[in-house]
Write a protein that holds these residues in place. Sequence first.
Motif, PDB file in Angstrom:
ATOM      1  N   SER A   1       0.842  -1.203   0.000  1.00 14.59           N
ATOM      2  CA  SER A   1       0.000   0.000   0.000  1.00 14.59           C
ATOM      3  C   SER A   1       0.878   1.254   0.000  1.00 14.59           C
ATOM      4  O   SER A   1       1.969   1.249   0.575  1.00 14.59           O
ATOM      5  N   CYS A   2       0.416   2.303  -0.655  1.00 19.24           N
ATOM      6  CA  CYS A   2       1.142   3.577  -0.651  1.00 19.24           C
ATOM      7  C   CYS A   2       0.175   4.682  -1.044  1.00 19.24           C
ATOM      8  O   CYS A   2      -0.988   4.427  -1.346  1.00 19.24           O
ATOM      9  N   HIS A   3       0.677   5.934  -1.064  1.00 20.06           N
ATOM     10  CA  HIS A   3      -0.177   7.080  -1.382  1.00 20.06           C
ATOM     11  C   HIS A   3      -0.520   7.162  -2.870  1.00 20.06           C
ATOM     12  O   HIS A   3      -1.492   7.790  -3.245  1.00 20.06           O
ATOM     13  N   CYS A   4       0.345   6.628  -3.710  1.00 15.38           N
ATOM     14  CA  CYS A   4       0.349   6.997  -5.144  1.00 15.38           C
ATOM     15  C   CYS A   4      -0.149   5.841  -6.009  1.00 15.38           C
ATOM     16  O   CYS A   4      -0.441   4.750  -5.534  1.00 15.38           O
ATOM     17  N   ARG A   5      -0.171   6.133  -7.291  1.00 16.37           N
ATOM     18  CA  ARG A   5      -0.483   5.103  -8.272  1.00 16.37           C
ATOM     19  C   ARG A   5       0.430   5.379  -9.474  1.00 16.37           C
ATOM     20  O   ARG A   5      -0.028   5.667 -10.573  1.00 16.37           O
ATOM     21  N   CYS A   6       1.737   5.322  -9.207  1.00 10.48           N
ATOM     22  CA  CYS A   6       2.720   5.749 -10.219  1.00 10.48           C
ATOM     23  C   CYS A   6       2.600   4.901 -11.476  1.00 10.48           C
ATOM     24  O   CYS A   6       2.456   3.669 -11.399  1.00 10.48           O
ATOM     25  N   LEU A   7       2.690   5.567 -12.626  1.00 15.00           N
ATOM     26  CA  LEU A   7       2.495   4.864 -13.898  1.00 15.00           C
ATOM     27  C   LEU A   7       3.541   3.780 -14.098  1.00 15.00           C
ATOM     28  O   LEU A   7       3.292   2.795 -14.775  1.00 15.00           O
ATOM     29  N   SER A   8       4.735   3.979 -13.514  1.00 17.77           N
ATOM     30  CA  SER A   8       5.835   3.039 -13.759  1.00 17.77           C
ATOM     31  C   SER A   8       6.077   2.101 -12.585  1.00 17.77           C
ATOM     32  O   SER A   8       7.108   1.433 -12.542  1.00 17.77           O
ATOM     33  N   CYS A   9       5.156   2.035 -11.632  1.00 21.17           N
ATOM     34  CA  CYS A   9       5.425   1.257 -10.413  1.00 21.17           C
ATOM     35  C   CYS A   9       5.683  -0.217 -10.730  1.00 21.17           C
ATOM     36  O   CYS A   9       4.850  -0.901 -11.330  1.00 21.17           O
ATOM     37  N   CYS A  10       6.833  -0.707 -10.280  1.00 20.37           N
ATOM     38  CA  CYS A  10       7.211  -2.115 -10.504  1.00 20.37           C
ATOM     39  C   CYS A  10       6.299  -3.070  -9.761  1.00 20.37           C
ATOM     40  O   CYS A  10       6.165  -4.227 -10.145  1.00 20.37           O
TER      41      CYS A  10
ATOM     42  N   ASP B   1       3.023  -2.513  -8.787  1.00 25.93           N
ATOM     43  CA  ASP B   1       1.584  -2.315  -8.908  1.00 25.93           C
ATOM     44  C   ASP B   1       0.976  -1.951  -7.551  1.00 25.93           C
ATOM     45  O   ASP B   1      -0.061  -2.472  -7.142  1.00 25.93           O
ATOM     46  N   SER B   2       1.664  -1.056  -6.843  1.00 29.16           N
ATOM     47  CA  SER B   2       1.205  -0.638  -5.512  1.00 29.16           C
ATOM     48  C   SER B   2       0.205   0.504  -5.634  1.00 29.16           C
ATOM     49  O   SER B   2       0.048   1.104  -6.696  1.00 29.16           O
ATOM     50  N   GLY B   3      -0.432   0.850  -4.541  1.00 30.03           N
ATOM     51  CA  GLY B   3      -1.376   1.962  -4.547  1.00 30.03           C
ATOM     52  C   GLY B   3      -2.156   2.017  -3.258  1.00 30.03           C
ATOM     53  O   GLY B   3      -2.007   1.141  -2.396  1.00 30.03           O
TER      54      GLY B   3
ATOM     55  N   GLY C   1      11.542  -1.017   0.952  1.00 31.29           N
ATOM     56  CA  GLY C   1      10.922  -0.462  -0.240  1.00 31.29           C
ATOM     57  C   GLY C   1       9.431  -0.681  -0.164  1.00 31.29           C
ATOM     58  O   GLY C   1       8.887  -1.070   0.875  1.00 31.29           O
ATOM     59  N   GLY C   2       8.771  -0.437  -1.282  1.00 30.19           N
ATOM     60  CA  GLY C   2       7.324  -0.440  -1.136  1.00 30.19           C
ATOM     61  C   GLY C   2       6.602  -1.216  -2.182  1.00 30.19           C
ATOM     62  O   GLY C   2       7.188  -2.000  -2.891  1.00 30.19           O
ATOM     63  N   GLY C   3       5.350  -0.688  -2.047  1.00 30.15           N
ATOM     64  CA  GLY C   3       4.585   0.221  -1.176  1.00 30.15           C
ATOM     65  C   GLY C   3       5.407   1.304  -0.435  1.00 30.15           C
ATOM     66  O   GLY C   3       6.570   1.487  -0.709  1.00 30.15           O
ATOM     67  N   GLU C   4       4.703   1.966   0.458  1.00 31.59           N
ATOM     68  CA  GLU C   4       5.333   3.041   1.206  1.00 31.59           C
ATOM     69  C   GLU C   4       5.621   2.560   2.627  1.00 31.59           C
ATOM     70  O   GLU C   4       4.705   2.479   3.459  1.00 31.59           O
TER      71      GLU C   4
ATOM     72  N   GLY D   1       5.327  -4.695 -13.388  1.00 32.25           N
ATOM     73  CA  GLY D   1       4.167  -4.054 -12.780  1.00 32.25           C
ATOM     74  C   GLY D   1       3.408  -3.180 -13.764  1.00 32.25           C
ATOM     75  O   GLY D   1       3.115  -3.577 -14.898  1.00 32.25           O
ATOM     76  N   ARG D   2       3.078  -1.948 -13.339  1.00 36.81           N
ATOM     77  CA  ARG D   2       2.289  -1.065 -14.210  1.00 36.81           C
ATOM     78  C   ARG D   2       3.095  -0.608 -15.420  1.00 36.81           C
ATOM     79  O   ARG D   2       2.525  -0.318 -16.472  1.00 36.81           O
ATOM     80  N   ALA D   3       4.417  -0.516 -15.290  1.00 34.08           N
ATOM     81  CA  ALA D   3       5.230  -0.147 -16.459  1.00 34.08           C
ATOM     82  C   ALA D   3       5.093  -1.210 -17.545  1.00 34.08           C
ATOM     83  O   ALA D   3       4.985  -0.887 -18.737  1.00 34.08           O
TER      84      ALA D   3
HETATM   85  S1  SF4 Z   1       5.223   1.977  -4.341  1.00 30.75           S
HETATM   86 FE1  SF4 Z   1       4.857   2.309  -6.515  1.00 30.75          FE
HETATM   87  S2  SF4 Z   1       2.939   3.472  -6.665  1.00 30.75           S
HETATM   88 FE2  SF4 Z   1       3.684   3.610  -4.538  1.00 30.75          FE
HETATM   89  S3  SF4 Z   1       4.922   5.472  -4.437  1.00 30.75           S
HETATM   90 FE3  SF4 Z   1       6.345   3.817  -4.886  1.00 30.75          FE
HETATM   91  S4  SF4 Z   1       6.475   3.720  -7.128  1.00 30.75           S
HETATM   92 FE4  SF4 Z   1       4.650   4.939  -6.592  1.00 30.75          FE
END
Ligand code: SF4
Length: 317
Positions: free
Chosen positions: A25-34, A36-38, A70-73, A195-197
């Motif tokens: 789990s994390c704050h973001c939904r980064c387009l390139s997240c390895c 697939d966190s969010g 690392g993450g998630g956050e 992931g999302r990338a």
């Molecule tokens: S875990 Fe992924 S979606 Fe969350 S902040 Fe890091 S890169 Fe972005």
Amino acid sequence: MTDQRGAAIGDYRAPLFLAWQLSNSCHCRCLSCCEDSGPDRGWPGELSRDEALALAKDIAASGIPYVAFGGGEPTEVPHFWDICRILHEGGVAIKLETDGLSLDDAAVARLQAWGVSCVQISVDGASAEVHEKVRPGGSFAGAVASVRRLAACGLAPEVVFVPTRLNLADAPAVFDLAAASGVRTFVTGPLMRLGRAAADWARLAPTDEDWKKTVAMLEAKARACGRVKLSVYPWDIREEIRVRRQSPQAMLLVVPDGKAKLLNALPFAPGDLRRQSLAEAWQAVQKAWSDPGVLDFIDQVSADPALLRHANECWEI
Ligand code: SF4
């Protein structure tokens, strides 16, 4: 990103370092997240507070020299700071990869008191518009403020820049911003097809030529600056897998439910720290690197990178 020069897996009775994904789990939904966190991507079976603290004690007792979160956050996990305290008191060095948004003055003071050896913060654009386009839910102002707060306390953070077609042109300006904000290292590397990338590869992946030009510009920036180290990860994900097949790192990757995987790009999870001791999980990981099913999968990935869609799964061996 993991250390490219990790020692070989057979050289050590315990891993040289442990990469710990505390939550998905994390704050973001980064387009390139390895990964697939969010915000809604925490795993249902993530380790409980008691399980995570027990693992931290085992890590300290086993003589593992450092843990990279690392993450998630990680800083959003309620027991993160208790884990850090146990590791610090056990003499384990700590590295932290974060979006920086939870690092207020009190958090930075704790990191400083515990001698945290490396804090990496993601800055993926030189403006709020670009950073937040590739990191929806993130905050450019918050990330940069945390970089500066860490630098002001002498923690010399590192900035991590993940290149996509949408932000590649900003890379030199992000280097300048990082240098002006007191970072010690600017970390980047080719976009990882995970992931999302991986799911949006055609839209996101820079061409090889554009990536090489960007690296050349960053090298020129680093030479001119002379104070900020430029660290460019040399391999894309298929090359990394090929290299690790020949020479696995002395690294244990622990995912949020306590499974121990070979590599974040490979779906194999031979260890399970809910059922096994650290030593048993480490043995299982070492053994799995010569498993015919693993080696066959790696060979197939070389020919068919679409198989990397399985990277975030956890397969038993
Ligand atoms: S875990 Fe992924 S979606 Fe969350 S902040 Fe890091 S890169 Fe972005």
